[in-house]
Design a protein around this motif. Structure first.
Motif, PDB file in Angstrom:
ATOM      1  N   LYS A  68      71.819 103.846  42.675  1.00 17.94           N
ATOM      2  CA  LYS A  68      70.536 104.169  42.027  1.00 17.94           C
ATOM      3  C   LYS A  68      70.604 105.464  41.239  1.00 17.94           C
ATOM      4  CE  LYS A  68      68.221 103.747  45.904  1.00 17.94           C
ATOM      5  NZ  LYS A  68      69.192 102.997  46.750  1.00 17.94           N
ATOM      6  N   SER A  69      71.318 106.434  41.736  1.00 18.37           N
ATOM      7  CA  SER A  69      71.365 107.713  41.032  1.00 18.37           C
ATOM      8  C   SER A  69      72.057 107.571  39.682  1.00 18.37           C
ATOM      9  CB  SER A  69      72.067 108.773  41.892  1.00 18.37           C
ATOM     10  OG  SER A  69      73.391 108.386  42.162  1.00 18.37           O
ATOM     11  N   ALA A  70      73.038 106.679  39.627  1.00 19.30           N
ATOM     12  CA  ALA A  70      73.751 106.452  38.364  1.00 19.30           C
ATOM     13  C   ALA A  70      73.112 105.331  37.544  1.00 19.30           C
ATOM     14  CB  ALA A  70      75.208 106.103  38.640  1.00 19.30           C
ATOM     15  N   LYS A  71      72.098 104.685  38.096  1.00 21.48           N
ATOM     16  CA  LYS A  71      71.470 103.522  37.452  1.00 21.48           C
ATOM     17  C   LYS A  71      72.550 102.511  37.056  1.00 21.48           C
ATOM     18  CE  LYS A  71      67.421 105.908  35.535  1.00 21.48           C
ATOM     19  NZ  LYS A  71      67.878 107.306  35.594  1.00 21.48           N
ATOM     20  N   HIS A  72      73.339 102.150  38.035  1.00 20.93           N
ATOM     21  CA  HIS A  72      74.494 101.288  37.798  1.00 20.93           C
ATOM     22  C   HIS A  72      74.612 100.286  38.932  1.00 20.93           C
ATOM     23  CE1 HIS A  72      78.597 100.236  36.540  1.00 20.93           C
ATOM     24  NE2 HIS A  72      78.875 100.223  37.828  1.00 20.93           N
ATOM     25  N   LEU A  73      74.900  99.057  38.557  1.00 19.76           N
ATOM     26  CA  LEU A  73      75.250  98.076  39.580  1.00 19.76           C
ATOM     27  C   LEU A  73      76.468  97.300  39.131  1.00 19.76           C
ATOM     28  CD1 LEU A  73      72.857  95.024  39.617  1.00 19.76           C
ATOM     29  CD2 LEU A  73      72.445  96.899  38.079  1.00 19.76           C
ATOM     30  N   SER A  74      77.138  96.740  40.118  1.00 21.26           N
ATOM     31  CA  SER A  74      78.346  95.979  39.806  1.00 21.26           C
ATOM     32  C   SER A  74      78.398  94.750  40.700  1.00 21.26           C
ATOM     33  CB  SER A  74      79.593  96.836  39.975  1.00 21.26           C
ATOM     34  OG  SER A  74      79.704  97.299  41.309  1.00 21.26           O
ATOM     35  N   LEU A  75      79.032  93.741  40.174  1.00 18.33           N
ATOM     36  CA  LEU A  75      79.259  92.491  40.907  1.00 18.33           C
ATOM     37  C   LEU A  75      80.756  92.358  41.114  1.00 18.33           C
ATOM     38  CD1 LEU A  75      78.235  89.702  41.972  1.00 18.33           C
ATOM     39  CD2 LEU A  75      78.671  88.820  39.663  1.00 18.33           C
ATOM     40  N   HIS A  76      81.139  92.202  42.381  1.00 22.73           N
ATOM     41  CA  HIS A  76      82.539  92.005  42.710  1.00 22.73           C
ATOM     42  C   HIS A  76      82.740  90.566  43.172  1.00 22.73           C
ATOM     43  CE1 HIS A  76      83.637  96.496  43.434  1.00 22.73           C
ATOM     44  NE2 HIS A  76      82.684  96.373  42.522  1.00 22.73           N
ATOM     45  N   ILE A  77      83.759  89.934  42.649  1.00 26.58           N
ATOM     46  CA  ILE A  77      84.104  88.570  43.053  1.00 26.58           C
ATOM     47  C   ILE A  77      85.529  88.621  43.599  1.00 26.58           C
ATOM     48  CG2 ILE A  77      84.286  86.160  42.357  1.00 26.58           C
ATOM     49  CD1 ILE A  77      82.606  86.853  39.874  1.00 26.58           C
ATOM     50  N   VAL A  78      85.648  88.323  44.892  1.00 26.80           N
ATOM     51  CA  VAL A  78      86.954  88.376  45.538  1.00 26.80           C
ATOM     52  C   VAL A  78      87.114  87.200  46.501  1.00 26.80           C
ATOM     53  CG1 VAL A  78      88.533  89.762  46.950  1.00 26.80           C
ATOM     54  CG2 VAL A  78      86.845  90.898  45.498  1.00 26.80           C
ATOM     55  N   PRO A  79      88.185  86.380  46.401  1.00 30.11           N
ATOM     56  CA  PRO A  79      89.113  86.366  45.268  1.00 30.11           C
ATOM     57  C   PRO A  79      88.544  85.561  44.119  1.00 30.11           C
ATOM     58  CG  PRO A  79      89.720  84.706  46.895  1.00 30.11           C
ATOM     59  CD  PRO A  79      88.502  85.414  47.439  1.00 30.11           C
ATOM     60  N   SER A  80      88.915  85.879  42.926  1.00 31.70           N
ATOM     61  CA  SER A  80      88.422  85.152  41.751  1.00 31.70           C
ATOM     62  C   SER A  80      89.084  83.784  41.682  1.00 31.70           C
ATOM     63  CB  SER A  80      88.739  85.937  40.481  1.00 31.70           C
ATOM     64  OG  SER A  80      88.154  87.219  40.533  1.00 31.70           O
ATOM     65  N   GLN A  81      88.282  82.802  41.247  1.00 34.02           N
ATOM     66  CA  GLN A  81      88.777  81.439  41.112  1.00 34.02           C
ATOM     67  C   GLN A  81      88.509  80.952  39.697  1.00 34.02           C
ATOM     68  OE1 GLN A  81      86.574  79.298  44.100  1.00 34.02           O
ATOM     69  NE2 GLN A  81      87.651  80.279  45.818  1.00 34.02           N
ATOM     70  N   PRO A  82      89.308  80.007  39.201  1.00 32.46           N
ATOM     71  CA  PRO A  82      89.084  79.513  37.831  1.00 32.46           C
ATOM     72  C   PRO A  82      87.654  78.998  37.612  1.00 32.46           C
ATOM     73  CG  PRO A  82      91.236  78.808  38.597  1.00 32.46           C
ATOM     74  CD  PRO A  82      90.558  79.461  39.785  1.00 32.46           C
ATOM     75  N   GLY A  83      87.038  78.429  38.639  1.00 32.16           N
ATOM     76  CA  GLY A  83      85.667  77.946  38.528  1.00 32.16           C
ATOM     77  C   GLY A  83      84.638  79.052  38.355  1.00 32.16           C
ATOM     78  N   ASP A  84      85.062  80.295  38.541  1.00 29.91           N
ATOM     79  CA  ASP A  84      84.153  81.426  38.322  1.00 29.91           C
ATOM     80  C   ASP A  84      84.035  81.767  36.839  1.00 29.91           C
ATOM     81  OD1 ASP A  84      85.534  83.092  41.241  1.00 29.91           O
ATOM     82  OD2 ASP A  84      83.812  81.720  41.089  1.00 29.91           O
ATOM     83  N   SER A  85      84.878  81.170  36.010  1.00 27.96           N
ATOM     84  CA  SER A  85      84.836  81.442  34.575  1.00 27.96           C
ATOM     85  C   SER A  85      83.482  81.008  34.020  1.00 27.96           C
ATOM     86  CB  SER A  85      85.961  80.699  33.852  1.00 27.96           C
ATOM     87  OG  SER A  85      87.224  81.151  34.302  1.00 27.96           O
ATOM     88  N   ALA A  86      82.737  81.970  33.513  1.00 25.69           N
ATOM     89  CA  ALA A  86      81.364  81.737  33.050  1.00 25.69           C
ATOM     90  C   ALA A  86      80.870  83.029  32.404  1.00 25.69           C
ATOM     91  CB  ALA A  86      80.452  81.360  34.220  1.00 25.69           C
ATOM     92  N   VAL A  87      79.653  82.991  31.897  1.00 20.90           N
ATOM     93  CA  VAL A  87      78.997  84.214  31.436  1.00 20.90           C
ATOM     94  C   VAL A  87      78.094  84.704  32.561  1.00 20.90           C
ATOM     95  CG1 VAL A  87      77.437  85.248  29.743  1.00 20.90           C
ATOM     96  CG2 VAL A  87      79.084  83.497  29.022  1.00 20.90           C
ATOM     97  N   TYR A  88      78.195  85.973  32.879  1.00 21.42           N
ATOM     98  CA  TYR A  88      77.407  86.569  33.954  1.00 21.42           C
ATOM     99  C   TYR A  88      76.359  87.506  33.358  1.00 21.42           C
ATOM    100  CZ  TYR A  88      80.703  84.604  37.232  1.00 21.42           C
ATOM    101  OH  TYR A  88      81.461  83.721  37.964  1.00 21.42           O
ATOM    102  N   PHE A  89      75.114  87.259  33.738  1.00 22.51           N
ATOM    103  CA  PHE A  89      74.006  88.094  33.271  1.00 22.51           C
ATOM    104  C   PHE A  89      73.482  88.940  34.417  1.00 22.51           C
ATOM    105  CE2 PHE A  89      73.314  86.454  29.083  1.00 22.51           C
ATOM    106  CZ  PHE A  89      73.687  85.119  29.125  1.00 22.51           C
ATOM    107  N   CYS A  90      73.261  90.189  34.130  1.00 17.27           N
ATOM    108  CA  CYS A  90      72.586  91.098  35.036  1.00 17.27           C
ATOM    109  C   CYS A  90      71.113  91.124  34.625  1.00 17.27           C
ATOM    110  CB  CYS A  90      73.240  92.473  34.865  1.00 17.27           C
ATOM    111  SG  CYS A  90      72.401  93.842  35.617  1.00 17.27           S
ATOM    112  N   ALA A  91      70.204  91.187  35.588  1.00 21.96           N
ATOM    113  CA  ALA A  91      68.778  91.252  35.278  1.00 21.96           C
ATOM    114  C   ALA A  91      68.115  92.259  36.201  1.00 21.96           C
ATOM    115  CB  ALA A  91      68.115  89.883  35.432  1.00 21.96           C
ATOM    116  N   ALA A  92      67.070  92.901  35.712  1.00 18.99           N
ATOM    117  CA  ALA A  92      66.379  93.922  36.488  1.00 18.99           C
ATOM    118  C   ALA A  92      64.881  93.767  36.332  1.00 18.99           C
ATOM    119  CB  ALA A  92      66.809  95.315  36.018  1.00 18.99           C
ATOM    120  N   SER A  93      64.151  94.197  37.359  1.00 15.68           N
ATOM    121  CA  SER A  93      62.694  94.127  37.280  1.00 15.68           C
ATOM    122  C   SER A  93      62.057  95.202  38.139  1.00 15.68           C
ATOM    123  CB  SER A  93      62.191  92.756  37.719  1.00 15.68           C
ATOM    124  OG  SER A  93      62.318  92.603  39.120  1.00 15.68           O
ATOM    125  N   GLN A  94      60.782  95.422  37.866  1.00 14.18           N
ATOM    126  CA  GLN A  94      59.956  96.254  38.752  1.00 14.18           C
ATOM    127  C   GLN A  94      59.278  95.298  39.711  1.00 14.18           C
ATOM    128  OE1 GLN A  94      58.345  98.612  34.986  1.00 14.18           O
ATOM    129  NE2 GLN A  94      57.336  99.242  36.844  1.00 14.18           N
TER     130      GLN A  94
END
Lengths: 113, 111
Positions: A68-94
């Motif tokens: 929160k202090s850095a206003k940053h988030l990350s998504l980790h995928i472990v282990p990555s698989q070929p089926g994970d190939s896609a476009v990933y959208f981050c979304a935020a709300s109040q």
């Protein structure tokens, strides 16, 4: 003026390795965050969410981290698989109800076999 | 299936014509959203319905765009006098709580 930024338009990762997708936001009032995955010719599908009262949420191979202090988030995928190939959208709300969701531009992940 | 459906899946129209896009949300979902995604861009919020009323129309890009929802269910997005910059994928989503379920989208091409 983008309130939610995903500065990497694309990312390539070897199968079995970790994929890290990053998202930054500017509005300090945002307190609920989601990740969506989108395959071509399909609508986005919900992946994982996190509330600002937490700094980590895990669901199987997917973990979202919130700084929160850095206003940053990350998504980790472990282990990555070929089926994970896609476009990933981050979304935020109040609030978690969703009517004020702001989406980032997306990051295209390619997992190479 | 019980998902969000949209029609048509593809629409090609001539500049200046009106188009109507339809969204059938998941039964029981009170909230309905319209977004559009232009080539290489993220999801742009257009309008949000809670029941049949639209408390947030802030994302509609111009007065050529309008949307309605009847019976707390089906919604139509109408674009009048289409312009080439209206070409995009128009996505509809519905939700009961915080997770939005998206339809497959309508790809609109304005020639």
């Amino acid at each position: 003026d983008q309130q939610v930024k995903q500065n990497s338009p694309s990312l390539s990762v070897q199968e079995g390795r970790i994929s890290i997708l990053n998202c930054d936001y500017t509005n300090s009032m945002f307190d609920y965050f989601l990740w969506y995955k989108k395959y071509p010719a399909e609508g986005p599908t919900f992946l994982i969410s996190i509330s600002s009262i937490k700094d980590k949420n895990e669901d199987g191979r997917f973990t979202v981290f919130l700084n929160k202090s850095a206003k940053h988030l990350s998504l980790h995928i472990v282990p990555s698989q070929p089926g994970d190939s896609a476009v990933y959208f981050c979304a935020a709300s109040q609030g978690s109800y969703g009517q004020n969701f702001v989406f980032g531009p997306g990051t295209r992940l390619s997992v190479l076999p | 299936g019980a998902g969000v459906s949209q029609s048509p899946s593809n629409k090609v129209t001539e500049k200046g014509k009106d188009v109507e896009l339809r969204c059938d949300p998941i039964s029981g979902h009170t909230a309905l959203y319209w977004y559009r995604q232009s080539l290489g861009q993220g999801l742009e919020f257009l309008i949000y319905f809670q029941g049949n009323s639209a408390p947030d129309k802030s994302g509609l890009p111009s007065d050529r765009f309008s949307a309605e929802r009847t019976g707390g269910s089906v919604s139509t997005l109408t674009i009048q006098r289409t312009q080439q910059e209206d070409s995009a994928v128009y996505l509809c989503a519905s939700s009961r709580w915080n997770e939005q379920f998206f339809g497959p989208g309508t790809r609109l091409t304005v020639l």
